[in-house]
Design a protein around this motif. Structure first.
Motif, PDB file in Angstrom:
ATOM      1  N   CYS A   1       0.887  -1.178  -0.097  1.00  0.00           N
ATOM      2  CA  CYS A   1      -0.053   0.086   0.016  1.00  0.00           C
ATOM      3  C   CYS A   1       1.085   1.184   0.043  1.00  0.00           C
ATOM      4  O   CYS A   1       1.885   1.537   0.841  1.00  0.00           O
ATOM      5  CB  CYS A   1      -1.027   0.068   1.235  1.00  0.00           C
ATOM      6  SG  CYS A   1      -1.975   1.380   1.394  1.00  0.00           S
ATOM      7  N   GLU A   2       0.568   2.423  -0.842  1.00  0.00           N
ATOM      8  CA  GLU A   2       1.486   3.299  -0.890  1.00  0.00           C
ATOM      9  C   GLU A   2       1.482   4.089   0.159  1.00  0.00           C
ATOM     10  O   GLU A   2       2.624   4.771   0.385  1.00  0.00           O
ATOM     11  CB  GLU A   2       1.040   4.431  -2.147  1.00  0.00           C
ATOM     12  CG  GLU A   2       0.814   3.503  -3.580  1.00  0.00           C
ATOM     13  CD  GLU A   2      -0.130   4.438  -4.747  1.00  0.00           C
ATOM     14  OE1 GLU A   2       0.091   4.288  -5.713  1.00  0.00           O
ATOM     15  OE2 GLU A   2      -0.748   5.273  -4.159  1.00  0.00           O
ATOM     16  N   ASP A   3       0.431   4.197   0.904  1.00  0.00           N
ATOM     17  CA  ASP A   3       0.675   5.120   2.431  1.00  0.00           C
ATOM     18  C   ASP A   3       1.528   4.368   3.292  1.00  0.00           C
ATOM     19  O   ASP A   3       2.068   5.231   3.947  1.00  0.00           O
ATOM     20  CB  ASP A   3      -0.983   4.888   2.972  1.00  0.00           C
ATOM     21  CG  ASP A   3      -1.704   6.052   2.441  1.00  0.00           C
ATOM     22  OD1 ASP A   3      -1.675   6.355   1.491  1.00  0.00           O
ATOM     23  OD2 ASP A   3      -2.718   6.425   3.400  1.00  0.00           O
ATOM     24  N   TRP A   4       1.686   3.180   3.045  1.00  0.00           N
ATOM     25  CA  TRP A   4       2.822   2.701   4.190  1.00  0.00           C
ATOM     26  C   TRP A   4       4.152   2.751   3.724  1.00  0.00           C
ATOM     27  O   TRP A   4       5.130   2.260   4.349  1.00  0.00           O
ATOM     28  CB  TRP A   4       2.623   1.118   4.253  1.00  0.00           C
ATOM     29  CG  TRP A   4       1.284   1.310   5.332  1.00  0.00           C
ATOM     30  CD1 TRP A   4       0.001   1.680   5.027  1.00  0.00           C
ATOM     31  CD2 TRP A   4       1.390   0.843   6.719  1.00  0.00           C
ATOM     32  NE1 TRP A   4      -0.696   1.466   6.291  1.00  0.00           N
ATOM     33  CE2 TRP A   4       0.047   1.105   7.190  1.00  0.00           C
ATOM     34  CE3 TRP A   4       2.540   0.561   7.763  1.00  0.00           C
ATOM     35  CZ2 TRP A   4      -0.208   0.920   8.535  1.00  0.00           C
ATOM     36  CZ3 TRP A   4       2.195   0.331   8.789  1.00  0.00           C
ATOM     37  CH2 TRP A   4       0.793   0.686   9.635  1.00  0.00           C
ATOM     38  N   LEU A   5       4.558   3.466   2.823  1.00  0.00           N
ATOM     39  CA  LEU A   5       5.761   3.916   2.258  1.00  0.00           C
ATOM     40  C   LEU A   5       6.095   5.363   3.016  1.00  0.00           C
ATOM     41  O   LEU A   5       7.000   5.915   2.378  1.00  0.00           O
ATOM     42  CB  LEU A   5       5.916   3.858   0.674  1.00  0.00           C
ATOM     43  CG  LEU A   5       5.841   2.509  -0.108  1.00  0.00           C
ATOM     44  CD1 LEU A   5       6.047   2.546  -1.615  1.00  0.00           C
ATOM     45  CD2 LEU A   5       6.840   1.708   0.466  1.00  0.00           C
ATOM     46  N   GLN A   6       5.039   5.881   3.458  1.00  0.00           N
ATOM     47  CA  GLN A   6       5.370   7.323   4.200  1.00  0.00           C
ATOM     48  C   GLN A   6       5.219   7.065   5.869  1.00  0.00           C
ATOM     49  O   GLN A   6       4.818   6.113   6.112  1.00  0.00           O
ATOM     50  CB  GLN A   6       4.019   7.997   3.783  1.00  0.00           C
ATOM     51  CG  GLN A   6       4.168   8.245   2.274  1.00  0.00           C
ATOM     52  CD  GLN A   6       5.412   8.985   1.698  1.00  0.00           C
ATOM     53  OE1 GLN A   6       5.866   9.834   2.270  1.00  0.00           O
ATOM     54  NE2 GLN A   6       5.791   8.656   0.491  1.00  0.00           N
ATOM     55  N   PRO A   7       5.807   8.012   6.310  1.00  0.00           N
ATOM     56  CA  PRO A   7       5.943   7.957   7.736  1.00  0.00           C
ATOM     57  C   PRO A   7       4.652   8.049   8.197  1.00  0.00           C
ATOM     58  O   PRO A   7       3.602   8.571   7.735  1.00  0.00           O
ATOM     59  CB  PRO A   7       6.487   9.321   8.459  1.00  0.00           C
ATOM     60  CG  PRO A   7       7.463   9.689   7.096  1.00  0.00           C
ATOM     61  CD  PRO A   7       6.687   9.168   6.098  1.00  0.00           C
ATOM     62  N   HIS A   8       4.297   7.719   9.664  1.00  0.00           N
ATOM     63  CA  HIS A   8       2.919   7.576  10.235  1.00  0.00           C
ATOM     64  C   HIS A   8       2.248   8.888  10.006  1.00  0.00           C
ATOM     65  O   HIS A   8       2.709   9.809  10.486  1.00  0.00           O
ATOM     66  CB  HIS A   8       3.022   7.147  11.812  1.00  0.00           C
ATOM     67  CG  HIS A   8       1.916   6.702  12.248  1.00  0.00           C
ATOM     68  ND1 HIS A   8       0.562   6.049  11.716  1.00  0.00           N
ATOM     69  CD2 HIS A   8       1.383   6.779  13.726  1.00  0.00           C
ATOM     70  CE1 HIS A   8      -0.032   5.751  12.586  1.00  0.00           C
ATOM     71  NE2 HIS A   8       0.046   6.480  13.579  1.00  0.00           N
ATOM     72  N   ARG A   9       0.902   8.577   9.642  1.00  0.00           N
ATOM     73  CA  ARG A   9       0.057   9.819   9.427  1.00  0.00           C
ATOM     74  C   ARG A   9       0.674  10.950   8.517  1.00  0.00           C
ATOM     75  O   ARG A   9       0.231  12.231   8.712  1.00  0.00           O
ATOM     76  CB  ARG A   9      -0.281  10.363  10.766  1.00  0.00           C
ATOM     77  CG  ARG A   9      -1.026   9.574  11.468  1.00  0.00           C
ATOM     78  CD  ARG A   9      -1.712  10.228  12.872  1.00  0.00           C
ATOM     79  NE  ARG A   9      -2.390   9.303  13.519  1.00  0.00           N
ATOM     80  CZ  ARG A   9      -2.494   9.342  14.952  1.00  0.00           C
ATOM     81  NH1 ARG A   9      -1.803  10.123  15.672  1.00  0.00           N
ATOM     82  NH2 ARG A   9      -3.219   8.473  15.701  1.00  0.00           N
ATOM     83  N   ASN A  10       1.674  10.663   7.764  1.00  0.00           N
ATOM     84  CA  ASN A  10       2.513  11.753   6.887  1.00  0.00           C
ATOM     85  C   ASN A  10       2.900  12.781   7.907  1.00  0.00           C
ATOM     86  O   ASN A  10       2.659  14.220   7.305  1.00  0.00           O
ATOM     87  CB  ASN A  10       1.532  12.088   5.901  1.00  0.00           C
ATOM     88  CG  ASN A  10       1.415  10.959   4.767  1.00  0.00           C
ATOM     89  OD1 ASN A  10       2.305  10.350   4.508  1.00  0.00           O
ATOM     90  ND2 ASN A  10       0.032  10.647   4.513  1.00  0.00           N
ATOM     91  N   ALA A  11       3.219  12.666   9.171  1.00  0.00           N
ATOM     92  CA  ALA A  11       3.296  13.454  10.029  1.00  0.00           C
ATOM     93  C   ALA A  11       4.758  14.527  10.018  1.00  0.00           C
ATOM     94  O   ALA A  11       4.871  15.730  10.406  1.00  0.00           O
ATOM     95  CB  ALA A  11       3.220  13.191  11.505  1.00  0.00           C
ATOM     96  N   ILE A  12       5.516  13.771   9.068  1.00  0.00           N
ATOM     97  CA  ILE A  12       6.831  14.575   8.793  1.00  0.00           C
ATOM     98  C   ILE A  12       7.520  13.683   7.512  1.00  0.00           C
ATOM     99  O   ILE A  12       7.040  12.746   7.136  1.00  0.00           O
ATOM    100  CB  ILE A  12       7.778  13.997  10.023  1.00  0.00           C
ATOM    101  CG1 ILE A  12       9.177  14.753   9.768  1.00  0.00           C
ATOM    102  CG2 ILE A  12       8.029  12.636  10.002  1.00  0.00           C
ATOM    103  CD1 ILE A  12      10.311  14.665  11.079  1.00  0.00           C
ATOM    104  N   SER A  13       8.190  14.504   6.791  1.00  0.00           N
ATOM    105  CA  SER A  13       8.987  14.169   5.477  1.00  0.00           C
ATOM    106  C   SER A  13       9.858  12.998   5.863  1.00  0.00           C
ATOM    107  O   SER A  13      10.483  13.342   6.831  1.00  0.00           O
ATOM    108  CB  SER A  13       9.134  15.148   4.720  1.00  0.00           C
ATOM    109  OG  SER A  13      10.317  15.772   5.028  1.00  0.00           O
ATOM    110  N   TRP A  14      10.148  12.247   4.914  1.00  0.00           N
ATOM    111  CA  TRP A  14      11.398  11.557   4.953  1.00  0.00           C
ATOM    112  C   TRP A  14      12.648  12.217   4.929  1.00  0.00           C
ATOM    113  O   TRP A  14      13.617  11.818   5.846  1.00  0.00           O
ATOM    114  CB  TRP A  14      11.359  10.399   3.942  1.00  0.00           C
ATOM    115  CG  TRP A  14      10.664   9.253   4.098  1.00  0.00           C
ATOM    116  CD1 TRP A  14       9.531   8.866   3.219  1.00  0.00           C
ATOM    117  CD2 TRP A  14      10.590   8.515   5.076  1.00  0.00           C
ATOM    118  NE1 TRP A  14       8.874   7.848   3.552  1.00  0.00           N
ATOM    119  CE2 TRP A  14       9.495   7.446   4.675  1.00  0.00           C
ATOM    120  CE3 TRP A  14      11.020   8.218   6.534  1.00  0.00           C
ATOM    121  CZ2 TRP A  14       8.765   6.457   5.567  1.00  0.00           C
ATOM    122  CZ3 TRP A  14      10.723   7.039   7.123  1.00  0.00           C
ATOM    123  CH2 TRP A  14       9.637   6.430   6.676  1.00  0.00           C
TER     124      TRP A  14
END
Length: 338
Positions: A245-258
């Motif tokens: 799932c694309e969302d799980w390639l991002q930090p939790h809740r998209n709260a910070i950028s990689w």
């Protein structure tokens, strides 16, 4: 409850691991991870919680005691909790644990192929006597999506005796498919009906224990009745060949950028490790959350206060202005009929 079944004796047996996970829906490994690795991460987490004021350091208590400052409690959707979570997931020791050789090799045996640790990891801090915010019976799949072979590794960051609760598993529930969603209290706000009396398994946890379970396995939190904060972390793993799932390639809740999270990162091995892989990604299916939202609004219209937790979560997290307005109105109406 029934005690967990110890899977230590089949730790290196691929067929037995896969077979037991398929039947029971979980694999429990006492003291799988060396306790020094766990306590190192715990110490770093406690420093963050101490600075946030979540730990009572008066009356002679120290950080390691993790005695909660009950006055500092906020729901996990509160901006204060999000700020704490960002600091936690930015710890290099989180990634060190996620990529620990014992975990990677274990999942390679379970899946019988290379494993992909999903980049999103979720630290949990449970205050004592906050039953309304203890995770209800639920499945991970509506949140994680992607592969139905994905599994969680739930790891307590410190000993969790009977008074501190922990995690309970409904044995064999992974074979019931994706279950209908009901709005619920606790993390995520997505629950399922508890039809598993007599099938719940639970054992108090020690530092170094690891609980692995499939994304369809129904599980729940056990309330924290101690005076201490209960710390844990959950991480997901799946076969690298399965859709992600694309969302799980991002930090939790998209709260910070990689880019911000990985600034001055000390270990390239755990930095952007997924970018070199040829992953098959799928978009996040919002229908599960849509089902929760509509059901919560319908319940609120009937005056059912059990919808409050989901409505508050919707209000705090949605980008849909109209939905936020409807949730706010529903909360006000329910509060007025106490």
């Amino acid at each position: 409850m029934n005690p967990f079944r110890d899977s230590t004796e089949i730790l290196h047996d691929k067929a037995s691991l896969a077979g037991r996970l398929s039947i029971d829906g979980y694999l429990f490994f006492p003291r799988l991870i060396p306790t020094d690795h766990v306590r190192k991460l715990r110490k770093s987490m406690l420093k963050i919680l101490g600075k946030a004021g979540w730990i009572d350091t008066g009356s002679g208590y120290d950080l390691e005691s993790a005695i909660s400052n009950s006055k500092s409690f906020v729901p996990d959707t509160d901006p204060t909790a999000t700020a704490v979570m960002i600091q936690q997931i930015a710890l290099p020791s989180v990634r060190d644990l996620q990529h620990h050789p014992m975990l990677i090799s274990l999942f390679e045996r379970i899946f019988d192929e290379p494993v992909f640790p999903l980049p999103r990891v979720i630290p949990r801090t449970l205050f004592p006597n906050q039953d309304d915010h203890t995770t209800p019976p639920h499945q991970d799949y509506p949140h994680v999506q992607g592969s139905k072979r994905s599994c969680a590794a739930w790891i307590p960051l410190g000993d969790c005796g009977p008074d501190m609760g922990g995690l309970a598993i409904a044995r064999n529930s992974n074979n019931d498919g994706v279950l209908p969603i009901v709005p619920a209290m606790g993390a995520g706000g997505l629950g399922v009906s508890d039809q598993y009396q007599g099938r719940w398994h639970y054992t108090p946890f020690l530092a170094g224990d690891v609980m692995i379970f499939n994304c369809l396995t129904v599980h729940k939190g056990i309330p924290n009745r101690s005076k201490k904060l209960r710390l844990s972390i959950d991480m997901r793993y799946q076969p690298v060949s399965e859709p992600v799932c694309e969302d799980w390639l991002q930090p939790h809740r998209n709260a910070i950028s990689w880019e911000d999270l990985y600034k001055n990162w000390p270990d390239r091995r755990t930095q952007y490790y997924w970018r070199a892989l040829h992953l098959r990604t799928v978009p996040f299916d919002k229908s599960y959350y849509g089902q929760r939202e509509q059901t919560a609004l319908d319940m609120a219209a009937r005056g059912d206060r059990n919808a409050l937790a989901a409505l508050r979560r919707i209000k705090a997290t949605t980008d849909d202005k109209d939905l936020r307005r409807r949730a706010s109105v529903a909360i006000e109406n329910l509060d007025s009929i106490r």
